[in-house]
Motif scaffolding. Structure first.
Motif, PDB file in Angstrom:
ATOM      1  N   ASP A   1      -5.911  -7.232  -2.078  1.00 50.59           N
ATOM      2  CA  ASP A   1      -6.358  -7.070  -0.690  1.00 50.59           C
ATOM      3  C   ASP A   1      -6.694  -8.416  -0.058  1.00 50.59           C
ATOM      4  O   ASP A   1      -7.680  -8.563   0.676  1.00 50.59           O
ATOM      5  CB  ASP A   1      -7.569  -6.136  -0.612  1.00 50.59           C
ATOM      6  CG  ASP A   1      -7.177  -4.673  -0.822  1.00 50.59           C
ATOM      7  OD1 ASP A   1      -5.990  -4.344  -0.620  1.00 50.59           O
ATOM      8  OD2 ASP A   1      -8.055  -3.870  -1.178  1.00 50.59           O
ATOM      9  N   GLY A   2      -5.869  -9.420  -0.391  1.00 54.42           N
ATOM     10  CA  GLY A   2      -6.016 -10.742   0.202  1.00 54.42           C
ATOM     11  C   GLY A   2      -7.055 -11.629  -0.450  1.00 54.42           C
ATOM     12  O   GLY A   2      -7.191 -12.806  -0.070  1.00 54.42           O
ATOM     13  N   GLU A   3      -7.788 -11.111  -1.421  1.00 55.53           N
ATOM     14  CA  GLU A   3      -8.837 -11.886  -2.091  1.00 55.53           C
ATOM     15  C   GLU A   3      -8.355 -12.375  -3.450  1.00 55.53           C
ATOM     16  O   GLU A   3      -7.734 -11.628  -4.211  1.00 55.53           O
ATOM     17  CB  GLU A   3     -10.083 -11.014  -2.275  1.00 55.53           C
ATOM     18  CG  GLU A   3     -11.236 -11.720  -2.941  1.00 55.53           C
ATOM     19  CD  GLU A   3     -12.462 -10.845  -3.094  1.00 55.53           C
ATOM     20  OE1 GLU A   3     -13.504 -11.341  -3.564  1.00 55.53           O
ATOM     21  OE2 GLU A   3     -12.384  -9.631  -2.753  1.00 55.53           O
TER      22      GLU A   3
ATOM     23  N   ASP B   1      -0.227  12.280  -2.645  1.00 54.62           N
ATOM     24  CA  ASP B   1      -1.560  12.199  -2.053  1.00 54.62           C
ATOM     25  C   ASP B   1      -1.989  10.782  -1.684  1.00 54.62           C
ATOM     26  O   ASP B   1      -2.932  10.618  -0.907  1.00 54.62           O
ATOM     27  CB  ASP B   1      -2.606  12.793  -3.012  1.00 54.62           C
ATOM     28  CG  ASP B   1      -2.430  14.292  -3.188  1.00 54.62           C
ATOM     29  OD1 ASP B   1      -1.689  14.894  -2.386  1.00 54.62           O
ATOM     30  OD2 ASP B   1      -3.009  14.847  -4.142  1.00 54.62           O
ATOM     31  N   ILE B   2      -1.342   9.760  -2.270  1.00 51.30           N
ATOM     32  CA  ILE B   2      -1.808   8.400  -1.997  1.00 51.30           C
ATOM     33  C   ILE B   2      -1.608   8.058  -0.529  1.00 51.30           C
ATOM     34  O   ILE B   2      -0.619   8.400   0.087  1.00 51.30           O
ATOM     35  CB  ILE B   2      -1.093   7.338  -2.878  1.00 51.30           C
ATOM     36  CG1 ILE B   2       0.438   7.405  -2.726  1.00 51.30           C
ATOM     37  CG2 ILE B   2      -1.502   7.451  -4.319  1.00 51.30           C
ATOM     38  CD1 ILE B   2       1.168   6.311  -3.480  1.00 51.30           C
ATOM     39  N   LYS B   3      -2.617   7.377   0.003  1.00 48.31           N
ATOM     40  CA  LYS B   3      -2.537   6.922   1.393  1.00 48.31           C
ATOM     41  C   LYS B   3      -2.574   5.400   1.386  1.00 48.31           C
ATOM     42  O   LYS B   3      -1.558   4.747   1.375  1.00 48.31           O
ATOM     43  CB  LYS B   3      -3.674   7.529   2.206  1.00 48.31           C
ATOM     44  CG  LYS B   3      -3.592   9.057   2.331  1.00 48.31           C
ATOM     45  CD  LYS B   3      -4.744   9.600   3.152  1.00 48.31           C
ATOM     46  CE  LYS B   3      -4.608  11.118   3.362  1.00 48.31           C
ATOM     47  NZ  LYS B   3      -4.773  11.883   2.125  1.00 48.31           N
ATOM     48  N   GLY B   4      -3.778   4.834   1.370  1.00 48.76           N
ATOM     49  CA  GLY B   4      -3.857   3.384   1.335  1.00 48.76           C
ATOM     50  C   GLY B   4      -3.727   2.808  -0.053  1.00 48.76           C
ATOM     51  O   GLY B   4      -3.532   1.609  -0.222  1.00 48.76           O
TER      52      GLY B   4
ATOM     53  N   GLU C   1       0.819  -1.201   0.000  1.00 52.54           N
ATOM     54  CA  GLU C   1       0.000   0.000   0.000  1.00 52.54           C
ATOM     55  C   GLU C   1       0.864   1.267   0.000  1.00 52.54           C
ATOM     56  O   GLU C   1       1.980   1.272   0.508  1.00 52.54           O
ATOM     57  CB  GLU C   1      -0.911   0.006   1.233  1.00 52.54           C
ATOM     58  CG  GLU C   1      -1.960  -1.091   1.225  1.00 52.54           C
ATOM     59  CD  GLU C   1      -2.919  -0.957   2.392  1.00 52.54           C
ATOM     60  OE1 GLU C   1      -2.651  -0.129   3.294  1.00 52.54           O
ATOM     61  OE2 GLU C   1      -3.933  -1.667   2.413  1.00 52.54           O
ATOM     62  N   GLY C   2       0.318   2.331  -0.596  1.00 47.45           N
ATOM     63  CA  GLY C   2       0.981   3.621  -0.582  1.00 47.45           C
ATOM     64  C   GLY C   2       2.266   3.685  -1.380  1.00 47.45           C
ATOM     65  O   GLY C   2       3.171   4.459  -1.061  1.00 47.45           O
TER      66      GLY C   2
ATOM     67  N   PRO D   1      -9.119   5.056  -7.577  1.00 49.01           N
ATOM     68  CA  PRO D   1      -9.119   3.630  -7.233  1.00 49.01           C
ATOM     69  C   PRO D   1      -8.040   3.280  -6.213  1.00 49.01           C
ATOM     70  O   PRO D   1      -7.097   4.040  -6.001  1.00 49.01           O
ATOM     71  CB  PRO D   1      -8.846   2.949  -8.574  1.00 49.01           C
ATOM     72  CG  PRO D   1      -8.081   3.964  -9.354  1.00 49.01           C
ATOM     73  CD  PRO D   1      -8.616   5.300  -8.933  1.00 49.01           C
ATOM     74  N   ARG D   2      -8.193   2.114  -5.597  1.00 55.37           N
ATOM     75  CA  ARG D   2      -7.177   1.641  -4.651  1.00 55.37           C
ATOM     76  C   ARG D   2      -5.859   1.377  -5.379  1.00 55.37           C
ATOM     77  O   ARG D   2      -4.785   1.660  -4.860  1.00 55.37           O
ATOM     78  CB  ARG D   2      -7.645   0.347  -3.979  1.00 55.37           C
ATOM     79  CG  ARG D   2      -8.801   0.546  -3.035  1.00 55.37           C
ATOM     80  CD  ARG D   2      -8.327   0.643  -1.595  1.00 55.37           C
ATOM     81  NE  ARG D   2      -7.732  -0.596  -1.142  1.00 55.37           N
ATOM     82  CZ  ARG D   2      -6.587  -0.674  -0.449  1.00 55.37           C
ATOM     83  NH1 ARG D   2      -5.914   0.414  -0.157  1.00 55.37           N
ATOM     84  NH2 ARG D   2      -6.118  -1.836  -0.046  1.00 55.37           N
TER      85      ARG D   2
END
Length: 250
Positions: free
Chosen positions: A65-67, A185-188, A30-31, A155-156
């Motif tokens: 995301d684990g899926e 700006d990206i966080k998660g 992430e990020g 989007p993520r």
């Protein structure tokens, strides 16, 4: 966030199987702003299409995301939070720029927001919101509008397939600024870019090198980039011009 496990993909050519992606394993956290680079025909764009769901792997798995999303369609992956920008953006006769931005932003759409997204990619909303996304727009305009839709979607995981392809010098400079702002700006979320351009490689947190369908290097920009400069994986001529040239990679 994104994990590829033993991913392989090939096509049939003249009755024989040609491997394009071979047993690729990688993780993107992430990020992060990650750039995939490597020689022409090395499988970079194919890997991006596999992540987006445009192509289906012959073997291996894709987790988001684990899926396990290996068998999900491109639409379902988009709903999960994966955005994809094509190397050559699609034209839509009868659909206006404002329509695309409204679809991308969903319930969060506003006229002010649409102006902000277009302004971020160097376009004047007054001149473009009512324009059709058709042949009247140049390649550079289409590219910037497509990036504006990604900004609207937020989007993520944002995947960009050679965003510099076919755009002019001014657009390329503006493109770098857009990516730098997205990176700040990206966080998660995370950004994944397929590119040869040294200036794009230079803003990455991490660089992945793909050669002949195999992940040959992966690491921090400061560790990987010095070894790429002057090779086919990083087009040194673009250090001076900064302009993208359209290409058609595997």
């Amino acid at each position: 966030m994104l994990e590829l496990k033993n991913l392989s993909f090939g096509v049939n050519e003249l009755g024989q199987k040609k491997e394009i992606i071979r047993n690729v394993n990688l993780s993107i956290g992430e990020g992060r702003l990650v750039v995939i680079t490597g020689p022409n025909g090395g499988g970079k764009s194919t890997l991006a299409r596999l992540i987006a769901g445009i192509e289906k792997p012959d073997s291996g798995s894709i987790f988001f995301d684990g899926e396990d999303i290996t068998d999900m369609s491109i639409t379902d992956r988009a709903k999960k939070g994966i955005g994809f920008a094509f190397q050559q953006p699609v034209r839509f006769k009868g659909i206006r720029v404002s329509d695309l931005l409204r679809l991308s932003a969903g319930e969060g759409y506003s006229a002010a927001g649409a102006c902000d997204y277009l302004s971020a990619v160097g376009l004047c909303a007054r001149d473009y919101l009512d324009r059709e996304v058709n042949s009247s727009l140049s390649g550079g305009e289409l590219k910037r509008i497509e990036i504006a839709t990604i900004l609207a979607r937020n989007p993520r995981l944002s995947v960009f397939d050679e965003p510099e392809a076919g755009i002019d010098l001014w657009s390329f400079k503006n493109l770098i600024e857009v990516f730098e702002k997205m990176r700040r700006d990206i966080k998660g979320g995370s950004i994944l870019i397929i590119s040869h351009q040294e200036r794009i490689l230079d803003i990455a947190d991490e660089i992945i090198v793909l050669r002949d369908g195999v992940l040959s290097e992966q690491g921090r920009k400061d560790d990987i980039l010095p070894g790429l400069i002057g090779t086919s994986a990083a087009v040194s001529a673009c250090r001076k011009s900064g302009a993208g040239k359209e290409s058609h990679n595997a």
